[in-house]
Design a protein around this motif. Structure first.
Motif, PDB file in Angstrom:
ATOM      1  N   ARG A   1       0.814  -1.217   0.000  1.00  0.00           N
ATOM      2  CA  ARG A   1       0.000   0.000   0.000  1.00  0.00           C
ATOM      3  C   ARG A   1       0.845   1.264   0.000  1.00  0.00           C
ATOM      4  NH1 ARG A   1      -3.752  -1.162   5.089  1.00  0.00           N
ATOM      5  NH2 ARG A   1      -1.666  -1.565   5.914  1.00  0.00           N
ATOM      6  N   ASP A   2       2.161   1.119   0.220  1.00  0.00           N
ATOM      7  CA  ASP A   2       3.035   2.294   0.188  1.00  0.00           C
ATOM      8  C   ASP A   2       3.126   2.892  -1.213  1.00  0.00           C
ATOM      9  OD1 ASP A   2       3.671   2.239   2.901  1.00  0.00           O
ATOM     10  OD2 ASP A   2       5.326   0.831   2.600  1.00  0.00           O
ATOM     11  N   ALA A   3       2.736   2.136  -2.222  1.00  0.00           N
ATOM     12  CA  ALA A   3       2.792   2.632  -3.606  1.00  0.00           C
ATOM     13  C   ALA A   3       1.533   3.397  -4.002  1.00  0.00           C
ATOM     14  CB  ALA A   3       3.014   1.468  -4.568  1.00  0.00           C
ATOM     15  N   ASP A   4       0.616   3.594  -3.056  1.00  0.00           N
ATOM     16  CA  ASP A   4      -0.655   4.283  -3.324  1.00  0.00           C
ATOM     17  C   ASP A   4      -0.396   5.688  -3.882  1.00  0.00           C
ATOM     18  OD1 ASP A   4      -3.151   5.510  -3.270  1.00  0.00           O
ATOM     19  OD2 ASP A   4      -3.757   4.517  -1.421  1.00  0.00           O
ATOM     20  N   ALA A   5      -0.841   5.929  -5.102  1.00  0.00           N
ATOM     21  CA  ALA A   5      -0.588   7.213  -5.763  1.00  0.00           C
ATOM     22  C   ALA A   5      -1.429   8.344  -5.195  1.00  0.00           C
ATOM     23  CB  ALA A   5      -0.846   7.076  -7.263  1.00  0.00           C
TER      24      ALA A   5
ATOM     25  N   ASP B   1       7.021   3.598  -9.605  1.00  0.00           N
ATOM     26  CA  ASP B   1       6.123   2.978  -8.625  1.00  0.00           C
ATOM     27  C   ASP B   1       6.900   2.469  -7.414  1.00  0.00           C
ATOM     28  OD1 ASP B   1       3.904   3.506 -10.133  1.00  0.00           O
ATOM     29  OD2 ASP B   1       3.736   1.487 -10.976  1.00  0.00           O
ATOM     30  N   VAL B   2       8.027   1.810  -7.675  1.00  0.00           N
ATOM     31  CA  VAL B   2       8.853   1.324  -6.573  1.00  0.00           C
ATOM     32  C   VAL B   2       9.426   2.505  -5.779  1.00  0.00           C
ATOM     33  CG1 VAL B   2      10.989   0.102  -5.979  1.00  0.00           C
ATOM     34  CG2 VAL B   2       9.414  -0.866  -7.663  1.00  0.00           C
ATOM     35  N   ALA B   3       9.844   3.545  -6.497  1.00  0.00           N
ATOM     36  CA  ALA B   3      10.401   4.720  -5.834  1.00  0.00           C
ATOM     37  C   ALA B   3       9.378   5.370  -4.908  1.00  0.00           C
ATOM     38  CB  ALA B   3      10.881   5.723  -6.875  1.00  0.00           C
ATOM     39  N   ARG B   4       8.136   5.499  -5.384  1.00  0.00           N
ATOM     40  CA  ARG B   4       7.082   6.069  -4.546  1.00  0.00           C
ATOM     41  C   ARG B   4       6.890   5.225  -3.294  1.00  0.00           C
ATOM     42  NH1 ARG B   4       2.716   9.347  -4.642  1.00  0.00           N
ATOM     43  NH2 ARG B   4       3.208  10.060  -6.738  1.00  0.00           N
ATOM     44  N   ALA B   5       6.864   3.916  -3.474  1.00  0.00           N
ATOM     45  CA  ALA B   5       6.678   3.019  -2.327  1.00  0.00           C
ATOM     46  C   ALA B   5       7.826   3.139  -1.338  1.00  0.00           C
ATOM     47  CB  ALA B   5       6.540   1.580  -2.812  1.00  0.00           C
ATOM     48  N   LEU B   6       9.044   3.290  -1.833  1.00  0.00           N
ATOM     49  CA  LEU B   6      10.208   3.402  -0.956  1.00  0.00           C
ATOM     50  C   LEU B   6      10.159   4.679  -0.118  1.00  0.00           C
ATOM     51  CD1 LEU B   6      12.936   2.205  -3.462  1.00  0.00           C
ATOM     52  CD2 LEU B   6      12.383   1.085  -1.285  1.00  0.00           C
ATOM     53  N   VAL B   7       9.808   5.796  -0.746  1.00  0.00           N
ATOM     54  CA  VAL B   7       9.726   7.058  -0.004  1.00  0.00           C
ATOM     55  C   VAL B   7       8.611   6.975   1.042  1.00  0.00           C
ATOM     56  CG1 VAL B   7       9.199   9.518  -0.198  1.00  0.00           C
ATOM     57  CG2 VAL B   7      10.696   8.426  -1.873  1.00  0.00           C
TER      58      VAL B   7
ATOM     59  N   MET C   1      -4.336   0.423   9.156  1.00  0.00           N
ATOM     60  CA  MET C   1      -4.458   1.666   8.412  1.00  0.00           C
ATOM     61  C   MET C   1      -3.262   1.824   7.485  1.00  0.00           C
ATOM     62  SD  MET C   1      -4.585   5.586   9.915  1.00  0.00           S
ATOM     63  CE  MET C   1      -6.162   5.346  10.747  1.00  0.00           C
ATOM     64  N   SER C   2      -3.495   2.396   6.314  1.00  0.00           N
ATOM     65  CA  SER C   2      -2.403   2.669   5.381  1.00  0.00           C
ATOM     66  C   SER C   2      -1.881   4.085   5.614  1.00  0.00           C
ATOM     67  CB  SER C   2      -2.889   2.541   3.938  1.00  0.00           C
ATOM     68  OG  SER C   2      -3.814   3.576   3.630  1.00  0.00           O
ATOM     69  N   LEU C   3      -0.685   4.348   5.123  1.00  0.00           N
ATOM     70  CA  LEU C   3      -0.128   5.691   5.236  1.00  0.00           C
ATOM     71  C   LEU C   3      -1.015   6.693   4.501  1.00  0.00           C
ATOM     72  CD1 LEU C   3       2.275   7.533   6.111  1.00  0.00           C
ATOM     73  CD2 LEU C   3       3.255   7.069   3.853  1.00  0.00           C
ATOM     74  N   ALA C   4      -1.518   6.314   3.332  1.00  0.00           N
ATOM     75  CA  ALA C   4      -2.362   7.220   2.556  1.00  0.00           C
ATOM     76  C   ALA C   4      -3.598   7.640   3.342  1.00  0.00           C
ATOM     77  CB  ALA C   4      -2.769   6.550   1.242  1.00  0.00           C
ATOM     78  N   LYS C   5      -4.249   6.691   4.000  1.00  0.00           N
ATOM     79  CA  LYS C   5      -5.457   7.011   4.774  1.00  0.00           C
ATOM     80  C   LYS C   5      -5.111   7.893   5.967  1.00  0.00           C
ATOM     81  CE  LYS C   5      -9.345   5.029   7.315  1.00  0.00           C
ATOM     82  NZ  LYS C   5     -10.167   6.202   6.932  1.00  0.00           N
ATOM     83  N   PHE C   6      -4.032   7.561   6.663  1.00  0.00           N
ATOM     84  CA  PHE C   6      -3.611   8.359   7.824  1.00  0.00           C
ATOM     85  C   PHE C   6      -3.387   9.815   7.427  1.00  0.00           C
ATOM     86  CE2 PHE C   6       0.421   9.844   9.966  1.00  0.00           C
ATOM     87  CZ  PHE C   6      -0.221  10.424  11.058  1.00  0.00           C
ATOM     88  N   LEU C   7      -2.621  10.034   6.364  1.00  0.00           N
ATOM     89  CA  LEU C   7      -2.331  11.398   5.949  1.00  0.00           C
ATOM     90  C   LEU C   7      -3.602  12.118   5.501  1.00  0.00           C
ATOM     91  CD1 LEU C   7       0.999  10.848   3.947  1.00  0.00           C
ATOM     92  CD2 LEU C   7       0.739  11.718   6.282  1.00  0.00           C
ATOM     93  N   ALA C   8      -4.464  11.411   4.773  1.00  0.00           N
ATOM     94  CA  ALA C   8      -5.702  12.027   4.300  1.00  0.00           C
ATOM     95  C   ALA C   8      -6.614  12.388   5.471  1.00  0.00           C
ATOM     96  CB  ALA C   8      -6.423  11.076   3.339  1.00  0.00           C
TER      97      ALA C   8
END
Length: 276
Positions: free
Chosen positions: A70-74, A95-101, A143-150
């Protein structure tokens, strides 16, 4: 006979004597060196992993861990260098780079309570203790990082991270990681803690002191951690470390067994080509 470096001896039992029939595929991972200015120079945040963990148990490490799919969630709100920029630095797909960051930010928050995010592209959150519930939900993968930040109206601050290195676990080890190392300054108003089940203790140390502790047997460091601490020690100041421009390539040590001990040998060192 090639003289092997004594500071690359791996702990007893860390490496299996049985050579795998086929190397395991390395899992993408991210680790972050948090730096702050101390009275004796730059200090880095370190954690001693709980003994008995499947990977690097008892080792002193930087915060970090494996990438979650889920770290690759755009949809992650993001400011700073984009995924293409990071992909170019780390030699991977966007995609991998986004997930890594995202993994770097998520794992740092999960393991140390330090959050590299803010309410807008120019700010960083202060005290993160009121996010304790979300932090626990991230750890449990509820929870995913995307949901937490949103949910919190936060933006990931990719501009606070710097690419540092890329280490790959040797082929004969059963658990392997393709780990990208990031550097980040400790955000003002936040504090790093030891509220994680993966570490028995956490502390700030100058890179020089951490290396002295290793030489004296007061801590155990894997080769990537030891080499990185040596690199940080050469920077001299936090601004100097953040300003370093590094050309990254994958570094995969090889292992040599001699006198019932395993040694890690790095590319370019004597004995590397002959090692398994």
């Amino acid at each position: 006979m090639v003289q092997l470096p004594e500071d690359r001896v791996l702990p007893t039992g860390f490496v299996s004597d049985e050579l795998p029939t086929q190397p395991a595929a390395p899992k993408d991972a991210a680790t972050v060196m948090l730096l702050r200015e101390g009275a004796a120079g730059p200090e880095v945040f370190l954690q001693r992993r709980v003994k008995g963990m499947a990977f690097a148990g008892g080792m002193t490490v930087f915060p970090g861990g494996g990438v979650d799919q889920r770290d690759a969630d755009a949809s992650v709100a993001w400011t700073g260098p984009d995924a293409d920029w990071w992909a170019d630095r780390f030699g991977c797909t966007p995609d991998v780079a986004r997930a890594l960051v995202c993994a770097a930010v998520r794992e740092t928050f999960e393991e140390s309570g330090v959050l590299l995010a803010g309410p807008d592209p120019t700010a960083v959150v202060g005290d993160t203790s009121h996010y304790a519930g979300a932090r626990a939900a991230l750890v449990s993968r509820e929870m995913s990082l995307a949901k937490f930040l949103a949910d919190e109206g936060l933006v990931l601050r990719a501009d606070l991270l710097r690419p540092w290195a890329n280490w790959v676990t040797p082929e004969r080890e059963p658990r392997r990681y393709d780990t990208r190392f990031f550097l980040a300054a400790m955000p003002a108003g936040q504090r790093a803690d030891a509220v994680t089940s993966e570490a028995s203790e956490a502390y700030w140390s100058t890179p020089q002191q951490a290396l002295a502790d290793f030489e004296a047997g007061r801590c155990h460091l894997l080769p990537p951690t030891r080499v990185t601490l040596g690199e940080l020690a050469e920077c001299g100041s936090l601004p100097a470390a953040l300003a370093v421009e590094r050309t990254l390539g994958k570094v995969m040590p090889k292992l040599v067994r001699r006198n019932d001990r395993w040694y890690a040998v790095l590319p370019g060192e004597p004995g590397f080509e002959e090692a398994k």
